[in-house]
Design a protein around this motif. Structure first.
Motif, PDB file in Angstrom:
ATOM      1  N   ASP A 258     -28.938 -17.940 -18.790  1.00 39.47           N
ATOM      2  CA  ASP A 258     -27.232 -18.237 -18.262  1.00 39.47           C
ATOM      3  C   ASP A 258     -26.846 -19.850 -19.033  1.00 39.47           C
ATOM      4  OD1 ASP A 258     -27.300 -15.816 -16.852  1.00 39.47           O
ATOM      5  OD2 ASP A 258     -27.969 -16.813 -15.375  1.00 39.47           O
TER       6      ASP A 258
ATOM      7  N   SER B 287     -23.044 -13.205 -21.770  1.00 36.76           N
ATOM      8  CA  SER B 287     -24.180 -12.951 -20.458  1.00 36.76           C
ATOM      9  C   SER B 287     -25.183 -12.925 -21.476  1.00 36.76           C
ATOM     10  CB  SER B 287     -23.564 -11.559 -19.641  1.00 36.76           C
ATOM     11  OG  SER B 287     -24.415 -11.405 -18.750  1.00 36.76           O
ATOM     12  N   TYR B 288     -26.547 -13.121 -20.713  1.00 35.04           N
ATOM     13  CA  TYR B 288     -27.452 -13.019 -21.535  1.00 35.04           C
ATOM     14  C   TYR B 288     -28.568 -12.565 -20.328  1.00 35.04           C
ATOM     15  CZ  TYR B 288     -26.442 -15.287 -25.826  1.00 35.04           C
ATOM     16  OH  TYR B 288     -26.069 -15.881 -27.171  1.00 35.04           O
ATOM     17  N   ASP B 289     -29.528 -11.708 -20.523  1.00 33.09           N
ATOM     18  CA  ASP B 289     -30.290 -11.119 -19.631  1.00 33.09           C
ATOM     19  C   ASP B 289     -31.690 -11.201 -20.154  1.00 33.09           C
ATOM     20  OD1 ASP B 289     -28.842 -10.490 -17.496  1.00 33.09           O
ATOM     21  OD2 ASP B 289     -28.321  -8.542 -18.383  1.00 33.09           O
ATOM     22  N   GLN B 290     -32.808 -11.923 -19.632  1.00 35.65           N
ATOM     23  CA  GLN B 290     -34.046 -12.053 -20.321  1.00 35.65           C
ATOM     24  C   GLN B 290     -34.969 -10.765 -19.625  1.00 35.65           C
ATOM     25  OE1 GLN B 290     -35.733 -15.905 -19.825  1.00 35.65           O
ATOM     26  NE2 GLN B 290     -37.907 -15.146 -19.512  1.00 35.65           N
ATOM     27  N   LEU B 291     -35.700 -10.305 -20.907  1.00 40.93           N
ATOM     28  CA  LEU B 291     -36.434  -9.175 -20.547  1.00 40.93           C
ATOM     29  C   LEU B 291     -37.785  -9.414 -20.810  1.00 40.93           C
ATOM     30  CD1 LEU B 291     -34.064  -6.876 -23.098  1.00 40.93           C
ATOM     31  CD2 LEU B 291     -34.036  -7.267 -20.725  1.00 40.93           C
TER      32      LEU B 291
ATOM     33  N   MET C   2     -33.946 -10.700 -25.175  1.00 39.35           N
ATOM     34  CA  MET C   2     -32.948 -10.703 -24.244  1.00 39.35           C
ATOM     35  C   MET C   2     -31.889  -9.525 -24.525  1.00 39.35           C
ATOM     36  SD  MET C   2     -31.996 -14.702 -23.850  1.00 39.35           S
ATOM     37  CE  MET C   2     -31.600 -15.159 -25.536  1.00 39.35           C
ATOM     38  N   LYS C   3     -31.185  -9.240 -23.496  1.00 40.52           N
ATOM     39  CA  LYS C   3     -29.919  -8.232 -23.900  1.00 40.52           C
ATOM     40  C   LYS C   3     -28.554  -9.264 -23.951  1.00 40.52           C
ATOM     41  CE  LYS C   3     -27.869  -6.090 -20.507  1.00 40.52           C
ATOM     42  NZ  LYS C   3     -27.636  -5.047 -19.382  1.00 40.52           N
ATOM     43  N   LYS C   4     -27.822  -9.102 -24.714  1.00 39.34           N
ATOM     44  CA  LYS C   4     -26.799 -10.120 -24.952  1.00 39.34           C
ATOM     45  C   LYS C   4     -25.385  -9.346 -25.084  1.00 39.34           C
ATOM     46  CE  LYS C   4     -29.208 -13.524 -27.915  1.00 39.34           C
ATOM     47  NZ  LYS C   4     -29.031 -14.409 -28.812  1.00 39.34           N
TER      48      LYS C   4
END
Length: 321
Positions: A26, A38-42, A70-72
């Motif tokens: 974040d 917005s970044y989500d760590q995968l 990550m998903k961006k």
């Protein structure tokens, strides 16, 4: 948004070049100034990221490195065209659900960024260019390319433009944040123009092979006329291309076939000669860097080597002659 929106260092007191390390996805997303991401760590593990940001009146450029999948998603700076250029080969990249299995450059409108899924260990260049400015450049150069069908991915295939862009980013990494060289508007403009030209080369097709010898010679003559009439002021290849209505690729092709020298080398030679004339009228060693920077030479080691190669002596030997 116009060009002034990108040129915020004076108003917002942002440096022209900044480097930060991040330890949270974040935080990493929020430190890209002007972008809404917005970044989500995968993947599993502690997040480590680095952001190197360069800003000028014309572009915002960020080298984005991280160590987790990550998903961006999100948006770039308002009113810009955003470019995403991997600086190394990345497997398992997905753009809006489609796997990308070859080197690419992704281009999108600021408010229509596709969702990306990136693997661990990425090294990506992000560039935001004012849409109106980019469109104006394409029109000046007579390009048939139109900014209408983004987002889209274009294969790079290790092209010369990609290698030259990667070299520039690597060299820029050696500059000091807040250093004197980037305080020179000429140098910031030269870096910006070079990046813009390389990006245009990556997304436009080659339209030079059908040119007849007379057309190539005419292009070279016009370029030389422009260059000779602007010897007393710094100008870039982008200025030259826009003024004569030719792309960088077309200009290089014409110079190589008509004179046996590429356009960049020709322009560099003119600028080196202009530096030499100024140094001959000065007698202080402090003038060398100032004069070189005024003519767009921001990497002093390369400038000194180019100068010695051209004239057979160091710049300090030319002083006061």
């Amino acid at each position: 948004m116009n060009n002034n929106t990108l040129a915020q260092p004076a108003k917002a007191q942002l440096p022209y070049l900044s480097r930060i390390q991040t330890h949270d996805p974040d935080e990493h997303a929020h430190r890209l100034s002007g972008w809404r991401l917005s970044y989500d760590q995968l993947s599993h593990g502690r997040f480590e990221g680095e952001l190197d940001e360069f800003r000028s009146d014309k572009i915002q450029m960020v080298r984005d490195r991280s160590n987790q999948a990550m998903k961006k998603k999100g948006a770039a700076a308002e009113g810009t065209i955003a470019f995403c250029v991997p600086l190394k080969r990345h497997d398992n990249v997905y753009c809006s659900g489609h796997q990308i299995s070859e080197p690419y450059v992704m281009v999108a409108h600021s408010d229509n960024m596709p969702e990306l899924k990136v693997p661990e260990i990425v090294d990506i260049l992000l560039v935001a260019i004012d849409q109106g400015s980019l469109q104006h450049t394409l029109e000046c150069q007579g390009s048939n390319f139109r900014i209408t069908d983004f987002p889209k991915c274009y294969p790079t295939g290790g092209t010369p433009a990609w290698h030259e862009l990667k070299w520039l980013i690597t060299e820029l990494a050696g500059a000091s944040p807040g250093g004197d060289e980037l305080q020179q508007k000429t140098i910031r403009s030269d870096i910006s123009d070079t990046v813009i030209m390389h990006l245009i080369d990556l997304i436009t097709s080659d339209e030079t092979l059908s040119l007849k010898p007379t057309a190539r010679k005419h292009t070279v003559d016009r370029a030389c006329e422009y260059a000779m009439s602007h010897l007393n002021e710094p100008f870039s290849i982008l200025d030259l291309c826009n003024s004569i209505g030719a792309s960088r690729r077309k200009l290089q092709y014409c110079f190589q076939n008509a004179l046996g020298i590429n356009a960049v080398a020709y322009l560099r030679a003119l600028r080196l000669n202009s530096v030499r004339r100024e140094l001959r009228e000065s007698n202080t060693t402090q003038a060398i860097q100032a004069v070189a920077e005024r003519w767009g030479f921001w990497h002093m080691g390369r400038f000194s080597a180019d100068y010695h190669s051209m004239f057979g002596e160091r710049p300090s030997k030319t002083l006061g002659r």
